[in-house]
Design an enzyme around this catalytic site. Structure first.
Site, PDB file in Angstrom:
ATOM      1  N   GLU A  96      29.822 -49.778 -85.962  1.00  0.00           N
ATOM      2  CA  GLU A  96      28.725 -49.110 -85.264  1.00  0.00           C
ATOM      3  C   GLU A  96      28.097 -50.035 -84.226  1.00  0.00           C
ATOM      4  OE1 GLU A  96      28.990 -49.389 -88.574  1.00  0.00           O
ATOM      5  OE2 GLU A  96      28.512 -47.468 -89.572  1.00  0.00           O
ATOM      6  N   ASP A 113      30.982 -36.167 -95.770  1.00  0.00           N
ATOM      7  CA  ASP A 113      30.313 -36.208 -97.075  1.00  0.00           C
ATOM      8  C   ASP A 113      28.797 -36.416 -96.993  1.00  0.00           C
ATOM      9  OD1 ASP A 113      30.757 -38.749 -96.079  1.00  0.00           O
ATOM     10  OD2 ASP A 113      31.057 -39.649 -98.044  1.00  0.00           O
TER      11      ASP A 113
HETATM   12  N1  UDP Z   1      37.955 -40.872 -94.083  1.00  0.00           N
HETATM   13  C1  UDP Z   1      39.225 -40.680 -93.599  1.00  0.00           C
HETATM   14  N2  UDP Z   1      40.273 -41.320 -94.219  1.00  0.00           N
HETATM   15  C2  UDP Z   1      40.107 -42.119 -95.319  1.00  0.00           C
HETATM   16  C3  UDP Z   1      38.786 -42.314 -95.794  1.00  0.00           C
HETATM   17  C4  UDP Z   1      37.739 -41.683 -95.140  1.00  0.00           C
HETATM   18  O1  UDP Z   1      39.424 -39.954 -92.635  1.00  0.00           O
HETATM   19  O2  UDP Z   1      41.078 -42.649 -95.838  1.00  0.00           O
HETATM   20  C5  UDP Z   1      36.818 -40.166 -93.452  1.00  0.00           C
HETATM   21  C6  UDP Z   1      35.892 -39.470 -94.440  1.00  0.00           C
HETATM   22  O3  UDP Z   1      36.318 -38.140 -94.693  1.00  0.00           O
HETATM   23  C7  UDP Z   1      34.538 -39.546 -93.750  1.00  0.00           C
HETATM   24  C8  UDP Z   1      34.638 -40.834 -92.930  1.00  0.00           C
HETATM   25  O4  UDP Z   1      36.030 -41.130 -92.789  1.00  0.00           O
HETATM   26  O5  UDP Z   1      34.316 -38.445 -92.893  1.00  0.00           O
HETATM   27  C9  UDP Z   1      33.938 -42.003 -93.616  1.00  0.00           C
HETATM   28  O6  UDP Z   1      34.535 -42.228 -94.885  1.00  0.00           O
HETATM   29  P1  UDP Z   1      33.681 -42.372 -96.219  1.00  0.00           P
HETATM   30  O7  UDP Z   1      32.714 -41.266 -96.304  1.00  0.00           O
HETATM   31  O8  UDP Z   1      34.643 -42.542 -97.355  1.00  0.00           O
HETATM   32  O9  UDP Z   1      32.952 -43.751 -95.930  1.00  0.00           O
HETATM   33  P2  UDP Z   1      31.590 -44.330 -96.506  1.00  0.00           P
HETATM   34  O10 UDP Z   1      30.765 -43.205 -97.025  1.00  0.00           O
HETATM   35  O11 UDP Z   1      32.027 -45.243 -97.581  1.00  0.00           O
HETATM   36  O12 UDP Z   1      30.982 -45.014 -95.348  1.00  0.00           O
HETATM   37 MN    MN Z   2      30.675 -41.247 -96.698  1.00  0.00          MN
END
Ligand code: UDP
Ligand code: MN
Length: 246
Positions: free
Chosen positions: A202, A115
């Site tokens: 991280e 995203d």
């Molecule tokens: N993701 C996943 N399973 C989940 C939620 C997230 O594989 O149940 C993936 C998501 O597609 C993204 C990454 O893990 O590539 C990080 O998730 P997210 O973007 O929701 O996290 P944030 O932006 O809150 O750090």
């Molecule tokens: Mn994200």
């Protein structure tokens, strides 16, 4: 010759999945020497992901790794899971360690969430990495950007500006670093874990590989923002048109 950049993308089904993966795959099409590793948080591979990958004609590896059910709250909202992407990123690291050869295969490994928004210049920066490269990330941690602080005379990282636990050993978002394949292949026990405290993935992962003093600040000594931690609004879908893969 450009090193291969292994881009590791965890992904899971929601209405915007195909849109996100289309956007990221078309960004990657603009870069030379990409190997895209896509790991679905699912029990089996989906047609949506299969189709986006094959349409992209990128060199790609399609894996699955499901987030452990104990990690999910009863909440229906997938954002409520404590850790996101842990299992999927580890599956990709295992794939690299099982399929590539230290000393023979060369490249850089980047965790590329589905995203975020990426400027193609970021990949030119990654090509310079010897061990671990770092750079600012826009729109994250409650700040307009988080960034390593760089001493302009020594060119070394001296600290971090971060809205979230700035005293972490490495206060850097997942999108703010990449690691040489040599290091990933030589330090085989370096993985992500549910045991790591929230927001510490991280920092703990980077601690396997390097020290603050060794970090290589890129993007003009961390003065340029080439990646943004964007998050897509969840669409309100109240009707389904049959026969369309959206
Ligand atoms: N993701 C996943 N399973 C989940 C939620 C997230 O594989 O149940 C993936 C998501 O597609 C993204 C990454 O893990 O590539 C990080 O998730 P997210 O973007 O929701 O996290 P944030 O932006 O809150 O750090
Ligand atoms: Mn994200």
């Amino acid at each position: 010759n450009r090193p291969i950049i292994y881009c590791i993308t965890p992904t899971y089904w929601r209405y915007v999945q195909r849109a996100e993966l289309t956007r990221i795959s078309q960004t990657l099409k603009l870069i030379q020497n990409i190997h895209w590793i896509v790991i679905e948080d699912a029990a089996k591979k989906s047609d949506i992901v299969r189709n986006v990958i094959s349409e992209s004609k990128l060199i790609a590896t399609h894996l699955v790794a499901q987030t452990a059910s104990f990690e999910k709250f009863k909440d229906k909202n997938p954002k409520a899971k404590r850790h996101r992407g842990v299992e999927q990123r580890n599956a990709a690291l295992n794939w690299l360690r099982d399929n590539l050869v230290l000393g023979k295969d060369k490249g850089v490994v980047y965790f590329m969430d589905d995203d975020n928004t990426y400027n193609i210049k970021l990949f030119d920066e990654m090509a310079k990495i010897k061990k671990v490269g770092v750079w600012p990330v826009g729109l994250v941690g409650g700040l307009n950007a988080e960034t390593p602080i760089v001493d302009r005379t020594t060119g070394k990282v001296t600290g971090y500006r971060s809205g979230w636990l700035p005293n972490r050993p490495f206060a850097i978002d997942m999108a703010g670093f990449a690691i040489s394949l040599d290091l990933i292949l030589s330090i085989k026990n370096a993985n992500f874990s549910y045991e790591m405290a929230k927001g510490m993935q991280e920092s703990e992962f980077l601690s396997f590989f390097t020290t603050k003093e060794e970090l290589e600040p890129l993007a003009d000594q961390c003065t340029k923002v080439y990646v943004w931690h964007t998050r897509t609004e969840k669409p309100k879908v109240s009707g389904i048109i049959p026969g369309l893969e959206v």
